[in-house]
Enzyme design. Structure first.
Site, PDB file in Angstrom:
ATOM      1  N   LYS A   4       0.902  -1.262   0.091  1.00 33.85           N
ATOM      2  CA  LYS A   4       0.332   0.182  -0.207  1.00 33.85           C
ATOM      3  C   LYS A   4       0.930   0.891   0.104  1.00 33.85           C
ATOM      4  O   LYS A   4       2.014   1.562   0.254  1.00 33.85           O
ATOM      5  CB  LYS A   4      -0.802   0.073   0.936  1.00 33.85           C
ATOM      6  CG  LYS A   4      -1.670  -1.087   1.618  1.00 33.85           C
ATOM      7  CD  LYS A   4      -3.159  -0.624   0.312  1.00 33.85           C
ATOM      8  CE  LYS A   4      -3.963  -1.587  -0.078  1.00 33.85           C
ATOM      9  NZ  LYS A   4      -5.074  -1.729   1.321  1.00 33.85           N
ATOM     10  N   ARG A   7      -4.283  -9.834   3.979  1.00 38.29           N
ATOM     11  CA  ARG A   7      -3.870 -10.039   2.049  1.00 38.29           C
ATOM     12  C   ARG A   7      -2.665  -9.756   1.141  1.00 38.29           C
ATOM     13  O   ARG A   7      -2.110  -8.734   1.831  1.00 38.29           O
ATOM     14  CB  ARG A   7      -5.458  -9.925   1.713  1.00 38.29           C
ATOM     15  CG  ARG A   7      -5.306  -9.175   0.108  1.00 38.29           C
ATOM     16  CD  ARG A   7      -6.875  -8.744   0.274  1.00 38.29           C
ATOM     17  NE  ARG A   7      -6.999  -8.492  -1.314  1.00 38.29           N
ATOM     18  CZ  ARG A   7      -6.740  -7.816  -2.243  1.00 38.29           C
ATOM     19  NH1 ARG A   7      -5.564  -6.756  -2.018  1.00 38.29           N
ATOM     20  NH2 ARG A   7      -7.235  -8.499  -3.899  1.00 38.29           N
TER      21      ARG A   7
END
Length: 294
Positions: free
Chosen positions: A226, A266
């Site tokens: 991210k 994830r």
């Protein structure tokens, strides 16, 4: 203590071992922020999915629509064409599969093709009919904290206290799921790192993860590659580290999240995280459950 895995134990070694589930990301899209286009054909996607499983992924999350910031939506027929052949082939090979979608029609078709999890980044807000699909099929449902689609989410990042606000809004999603007939044991919650959250807002969600776990539902953490990790790892000139250079940091977050009680993580790269969650499981298992003060 981490809640038990809602996946059928026979489908995941993580459920049997009592450790955090490793969900491998399988983007069947041309425009993912991390690996757009690399696995766009069904053949390439299946091969990459099998490689993720060989590297330690317990579950594969197949998505046909990018949710990167600013991404445009794709027609539902195109999303179906992207994900169904991959879901069907992997499920046919005995691989536990999740479908990453916000659409009821895609969720229902993917479950019919063999998916055992529906991972909805909108938590049911984008297409409320998805709740009925989940209730009727009995699959595991990941409800993520979400405030709007990718093209507007960065404009919706106002919080009084990000952890308190996320917990309250996720509780609203749970209430809506219950009203639709979804059982609590089907539900996994995801704080939605990076979705309508500026970089600094993500760290309190991770640091206070036990508060989310304490709400009683399994928690999925999706920190992989991210933007906030890219900014953390920026070079001397301030340029964020590219997505592929964020995997070691992702594994570190995975270990910490697992130790904090996350049900699953994830990730785009499975091997480092699979090792990390095994370390976390052994570490937490060795912590004394109490003290003998005699």
């Amino acid at each position: 203590m981490r809640p038990p895995s809602p996946l059928p134990p026979a489908l995941t070694s993580a459920g049997q071992a009592g450790r955090t589930v490793v969900m491998g990301v399988l983007n069947v899209t041309p425009d993912s922020f991390s690996d757009g286009g690399r696995w766009f054909t069904p053949e390439a996607a299946v091969a990459h999915g099998l490689a993720l499983v060989a590297d330690g992924a317990d579950l594969l999350d197949v998505g046909g629509e990018s949710t990167r910031p600013g991404a445009a939506r794709v027609p539902v027929a195109e999303e179906l064409d992207r994900v169904l052949p991959v879901v069907r082939e992997l499920a046919g090979r005995g691989v536990p599969v999740s479908v990453d979608t916000t659409r009821a029609e895609v969720a229902e078709a993917a479950v019919a093709a063999g998916a055992v999890v529906v991972n909805d980044v909108s938590g049911g807000l984008a297409d409320p009919a998805i709740r009925e699909v989940v209730a009727r099929t009995g699959v595991v449902y990941v409800a993520m904290h979400w405030r709007g689609h990718a093209d507007v989410m960065d404009d919706l990042a106002q919080y009084d206290d990000v952890v308190t606000d996320v917990r309250r809004e996720l509780a609203q999603r749970v209430a809506e799921l219950r009203e639709a007939g979804v059982a609590d044991h089907q539900v996994v919650l995801d704080p939605g790192l990076g979705f309508a959250k500026p970089g600094a807002a993500n760290w309190p969600l991770l640091a206070r993860l036990p508060e989310l776990v304490a709400d009683g539902f399994p928690v999925l953490v999706g920190a992989s590659r991210k933007r906030f990790l890219g900014h953390l790892l920026a070079g001397p000139d301030g340029t964020p580290a590219p997505p592929g250079a964020r995997d070691a940091a992702t594994a570190a977050v995975s270990a910490l999240a697992a130790a904090a009680g996350a049900w699953g993580v994830r990730v785009h790269e499975a091997r480092g995280t699979a090792d990390a969650v095994r370390v976390a499981a052994r570490w937490t298992a060795a912590v004394p459950s109490g003290r003998d003060d005699r």
